[in-house]
Design an enzyme around this catalytic site. Structure first.
Site, PDB file in Angstrom:
ATOM      1  N   ALA A 289     -13.114   8.037 -19.568  1.00 36.91           N
ATOM      2  CA  ALA A 289     -13.476   9.159 -18.692  1.00 36.91           C
ATOM      3  C   ALA A 289     -12.896  10.474 -19.213  1.00 36.91           C
ATOM      4  O   ALA A 289     -13.596  11.496 -19.269  1.00 36.91           O
ATOM      5  CB  ALA A 289     -12.971   8.885 -17.283  1.00 36.91           C
TER       6      ALA A 289
ATOM      7  N   GLY B 290     -16.346   4.322 -15.235  1.00 38.05           N
ATOM      8  CA  GLY B 290     -15.140   3.533 -14.996  1.00 38.05           C
ATOM      9  C   GLY B 290     -15.214   2.533 -13.880  1.00 38.05           C
ATOM     10  O   GLY B 290     -14.265   2.389 -13.097  1.00 38.05           O
ATOM     11  N   THR B 291     -16.337   1.812 -13.783  1.00 40.51           N
ATOM     12  CA  THR B 291     -16.410   0.720 -12.814  1.00 40.51           C
ATOM     13  C   THR B 291     -17.029  -0.510 -13.469  1.00 40.51           C
ATOM     14  O   THR B 291     -17.976  -0.385 -14.250  1.00 40.51           O
ATOM     15  CB  THR B 291     -17.188   1.114 -11.541  1.00 40.51           C
ATOM     16  OG1 THR B 291     -17.235   0.000 -10.654  1.00 40.51           O
ATOM     17  CG2 THR B 291     -18.603   1.577 -11.851  1.00 40.51           C
TER      18      THR B 291
ATOM     19  N   HIS C 267     -14.784   3.117  -0.312  1.00 37.45           N
ATOM     20  CA  HIS C 267     -13.781   2.095   0.033  1.00 37.45           C
ATOM     21  C   HIS C 267     -12.588   2.701   0.762  1.00 37.45           C
ATOM     22  O   HIS C 267     -11.488   2.130   0.753  1.00 37.45           O
ATOM     23  CB  HIS C 267     -13.345   1.348  -1.231  1.00 37.45           C
ATOM     24  CG  HIS C 267     -14.464   0.596  -1.876  1.00 37.45           C
ATOM     25  ND1 HIS C 267     -14.436   0.185  -3.179  1.00 37.45           N
ATOM     26  CD2 HIS C 267     -15.660   0.192  -1.395  1.00 37.45           C
ATOM     27  CE1 HIS C 267     -15.566  -0.445  -3.475  1.00 37.45           C
ATOM     28  NE2 HIS C 267     -16.320  -0.454  -2.414  1.00 37.45           N
TER      29      HIS C 267
ATOM     30  N   CYS D 154      -4.798   3.228  13.388  1.00 36.75           N
ATOM     31  CA  CYS D 154      -4.329   2.084  14.179  1.00 36.75           C
ATOM     32  C   CYS D 154      -5.252   0.894  13.960  1.00 36.75           C
ATOM     33  O   CYS D 154      -6.480   1.044  13.939  1.00 36.75           O
ATOM     34  CB  CYS D 154      -4.323   2.452  15.665  1.00 36.75           C
ATOM     35  SG  CYS D 154      -3.957   1.049  16.727  1.00 36.75           S
TER      36      CYS D 154
ATOM     37  N   TYR E  32       0.824  -1.214   0.000  1.00 39.00           N
ATOM     38  CA  TYR E  32       0.000   0.000   0.000  1.00 39.00           C
ATOM     39  C   TYR E  32       0.857   1.263   0.000  1.00 39.00           C
ATOM     40  O   TYR E  32       0.504   2.265  -0.617  1.00 39.00           O
ATOM     41  CB  TYR E  32      -0.989  -0.008   1.174  1.00 39.00           C
ATOM     42  CG  TYR E  32      -2.196  -0.845   0.854  1.00 39.00           C
ATOM     43  CD1 TYR E  32      -2.235  -2.199   1.213  1.00 39.00           C
ATOM     44  CD2 TYR E  32      -3.255  -0.334   0.120  1.00 39.00           C
ATOM     45  CE1 TYR E  32      -3.310  -2.996   0.851  1.00 39.00           C
ATOM     46  CE2 TYR E  32      -4.338  -1.130  -0.233  1.00 39.00           C
ATOM     47  CZ  TYR E  32      -4.363  -2.460   0.135  1.00 39.00           C
ATOM     48  OH  TYR E  32      -5.416  -3.250  -0.235  1.00 39.00           O
TER      49      TYR E  32
ATOM     50  N   CYS F 191      -6.858   0.482  18.037  1.00 37.22           N
ATOM     51  CA  CYS F 191      -7.701   1.502  18.678  1.00 37.22           C
ATOM     52  C   CYS F 191      -8.372   2.422  17.650  1.00 37.22           C
ATOM     53  O   CYS F 191      -9.235   3.217  18.000  1.00 37.22           O
ATOM     54  CB  CYS F 191      -6.885   2.312  19.675  1.00 37.22           C
ATOM     55  SG  CYS F 191      -5.666   3.397  18.918  1.00 37.22           S
TER      56      CYS F 191
ATOM     57  N   GLN G  76     -15.426   4.791  -5.468  1.00 37.47           N
ATOM     58  CA  GLN G  76     -14.864   3.562  -4.920  1.00 37.47           C
ATOM     59  C   GLN G  76     -13.340   3.691  -4.838  1.00 37.47           C
ATOM     60  O   GLN G  76     -12.680   2.863  -4.249  1.00 37.47           O
ATOM     61  CB  GLN G  76     -15.232   2.378  -5.817  1.00 37.47           C
ATOM     62  CG  GLN G  76     -16.720   2.120  -5.929  1.00 37.47           C
ATOM     63  CD  GLN G  76     -17.027   1.106  -7.019  1.00 37.47           C
ATOM     64  OE1 GLN G  76     -16.956  -0.097  -6.799  1.00 37.47           O
ATOM     65  NE2 GLN G  76     -17.320   1.596  -8.212  1.00 37.47           N
ATOM     66  N   ASN G  77     -12.818   4.746  -5.462  1.00 34.09           N
ATOM     67  CA  ASN G  77     -11.364   4.902  -5.552  1.00 34.09           C
ATOM     68  C   ASN G  77     -10.773   5.366  -4.225  1.00 34.09           C
ATOM     69  O   ASN G  77     -11.385   6.160  -3.517  1.00 34.09           O
ATOM     70  CB  ASN G  77     -11.005   5.877  -6.673  1.00 34.09           C
ATOM     71  CG  ASN G  77     -11.454   5.327  -8.020  1.00 34.09           C
ATOM     72  OD1 ASN G  77     -11.782   4.154  -8.147  1.00 34.09           O
ATOM     73  ND2 ASN G  77     -11.479   6.199  -9.023  1.00 34.09           N
TER      74      ASN G  77
HETATM   75  N1  APR Z   1     -12.171   5.437 -18.629  1.00 31.47           N
HETATM   76  C1  APR Z   1     -13.337   4.866 -18.196  1.00 31.47           C
HETATM   77  N2  APR Z   1     -13.439   3.560 -17.831  1.00 31.47           N
HETATM   78  C2  APR Z   1     -12.325   2.802 -17.947  1.00 31.47           C
HETATM   79  C3  APR Z   1     -11.089   3.324 -18.408  1.00 31.47           C
HETATM   80  C4  APR Z   1     -11.050   4.702 -18.760  1.00 31.47           C
HETATM   81  N3  APR Z   1      -9.932   5.271 -19.186  1.00 31.47           N
HETATM   82  N4  APR Z   1     -10.174   2.312 -18.415  1.00 31.47           N
HETATM   83  C5  APR Z   1     -10.816   1.198 -17.947  1.00 31.47           C
HETATM   84  N5  APR Z   1     -12.102   1.503 -17.677  1.00 31.47           N
HETATM   85  C6  APR Z   1     -13.144   0.638 -17.122  1.00 31.47           C
HETATM   86  C7  APR Z   1     -12.998  -0.846 -17.394  1.00 31.47           C
HETATM   87  O1  APR Z   1     -13.560  -1.194 -18.652  1.00 31.47           O
HETATM   88  C8  APR Z   1     -13.762  -1.451 -16.232  1.00 31.47           C
HETATM   89  O2  APR Z   1     -15.136  -1.570 -16.529  1.00 31.47           O
HETATM   90  O3  APR Z   1     -13.098   0.766 -15.718  1.00 31.47           O
HETATM   91  C9  APR Z   1     -13.586  -0.416 -15.106  1.00 31.47           C
HETATM   92  C10 APR Z   1     -12.607  -0.819 -14.012  1.00 31.47           C
HETATM   93  O4  APR Z   1     -13.129  -1.931 -13.340  1.00 31.47           O
HETATM   94  P1  APR Z   1     -12.338  -2.575 -12.091  1.00 31.47           P
HETATM   95  O5  APR Z   1     -10.929  -2.720 -12.439  1.00 31.47           O
HETATM   96  O6  APR Z   1     -13.129  -3.772 -11.714  1.00 31.47           O
HETATM   97  O7  APR Z   1     -12.413  -1.445 -10.972  1.00 31.47           O
HETATM   98  P2  APR Z   1     -13.644  -1.041 -10.034  1.00 31.47           P
HETATM   99  O8  APR Z   1     -14.934  -1.334 -10.676  1.00 31.47           O
HETATM  100  O9  APR Z   1     -13.415   0.340  -9.579  1.00 31.47           O
HETATM  101  O10 APR Z   1     -13.432  -2.046  -8.792  1.00 31.47           O
HETATM  102  C11 APR Z   1     -14.330  -1.974  -7.727  1.00 31.47           C
HETATM  103  O11 APR Z   1     -13.061  -3.604  -6.526  1.00 31.47           O
HETATM  104  O12 APR Z   1     -10.964  -4.359  -6.138  1.00 31.47           O
HETATM  105  C12 APR Z   1     -12.022  -3.704  -5.562  1.00 31.47           C
HETATM  106  O13 APR Z   1     -12.081  -2.121  -3.813  1.00 31.47           O
HETATM  107  C13 APR Z   1     -11.662  -2.301  -5.123  1.00 31.47           C
HETATM  108  O14 APR Z   1     -12.861  -0.221  -5.446  1.00 31.47           O
HETATM  109  C14 APR Z   1     -12.472  -1.413  -6.074  1.00 31.47           C
HETATM  110  C15 APR Z   1     -13.628  -2.303  -6.435  1.00 31.47           C
END
Ligand code: APR
Length: 274
Positions: free
Chosen positions: A262, A218-219, A144, A152, A91, A155, A126-127
């Protein structure tokens, strides 16, 4: 189910018909219309939001963090208690990488959109990076946790972010808590098998249900309970726009799905708002 999916193909720049896809920066008219009339916008962001800043996503087949390391070794409380120096080092290196990164045009566009008169734009992320904040946005909820909120492991007392190494190291002993005798300082992120902090999630749910437009940027939509949030909006008939270069677990439920990144889509959208 989030709203009814339009069967009108004209606006869809989906991957279903790449030959017919329009350039990613051409704002689909239906999306522009929704953005133009929206005054309470909630944006749910994931790792893809920071990908163009050089921060790796999690599930990309090649560059994804979980494609290169096993999350059971670095992202669970069990892994922490099994090998604190290894998890700590991993990390701390991510702290270094995020500090080296800069907000991209997508982060900046959201900050601009939020600054428009009469706008209430809430970012739910989520980032664990701080790129939204460094772009000038205030984040409504970090679901997240954060790479910059160490505490800690006994505590819970907050602690300053330890100085990261300048090169990736396999092991770095965690710092000791200054408030209790046995505690070690851990990253303030939510690991798998850990409960999400209640308040950010409740705030996020409320922000999705009280919006007049929700964007999902982007998720992959595979991680709960964050993945349930857009469906809360859809269940109320609130339009949900997905921005992602690939189809995701949300795509079937999105009102509109825009195949773009994005940093391509958000600046184009905000610019089109005039
Ligand atoms: N712009 C937009 N979307 C994008 C880009 C970009 N430049 N590049 C990749 N992506 C998309 C991918 O196609 C995918 O759908 O972003 C998404 C990323 O997905 P993950 O890698 O699964 O990430 P995320 O959804 O944020 O993960 C959720 O999982 O590992 C845990 O806690 C962690 O917060 C995280 C959670």
């Amino acid at each position: 189910m989030v709203g009814a999916r339009h069967t009108d193909e004209n606006w869809r720049v989906s991957s279903a018909d790449p030959a017919r896809s329009t350039p990613a920066t051409d704002v689909p008219p239906a999306i522009l219309e929704l953005a133009r009339t929206a005054r309470r916008v909630t944006v749910l962001t994931g790792a893809g939001m920071s990908q163009e800043s050089g921060v790796a996503t999690f599930r990309d087949a090649v560059t994804g963090l979980w494609s290169n390391v096993d999350p059971n070794d670095f992202a669970t409380p069990e892994a922490w208690h099994r090998d604190k120096p290894a998890v700590n080092a991993w990390y701390l290196w991510r702290v270094h990488l995020v500090r080296e990164a800069e907000p991209n045009a997508g982060h900046l566009a959201l900050a601009q959109w939020a600054a428009r008169p009469g706008m209430t734009l809430r970012i739910v992320t989520q980032n664990i990076d701080d790129l939204h904040e460094r772009a000038g946005s205030s984040v409504f909820a970090h679901l997240h946790g954060s790479l910059f909120a160490w505490r800690c492991d006994r505590c819970g007392t907050a602690a300053p972010t330890p100085a990261p190494p300048t090169e990736p190291l396999a092991r770095v002993d965690p710092q000791e808590c200054q408030a209790c005798p046995q505690g070690d300082i851990r990253p303030g992120v939510v690991w798998f098998n850990e409960m999400l902090p209640t308040e950010p999630f409740t705030d996020a749910a409320q922000a999705c249900q009280s919006a007049d437009l929700v964007l999902v940027v982007g998720t992959s939509g595979v991680v709960q309970p964050a993945a349930s949030l857009p469906h809360l909006a859809g269940a109320r008939g609130i339009p949900v726009i997905e921005i992602d270069p690939r189809e995701t677990e949300f795509t079937y439920a999105a009102t509109h799905s825009w195949r773009a990144t994005a940093a391509q889509a958000l600046p184009a959208l905000v610019a089109a708002l005039g």
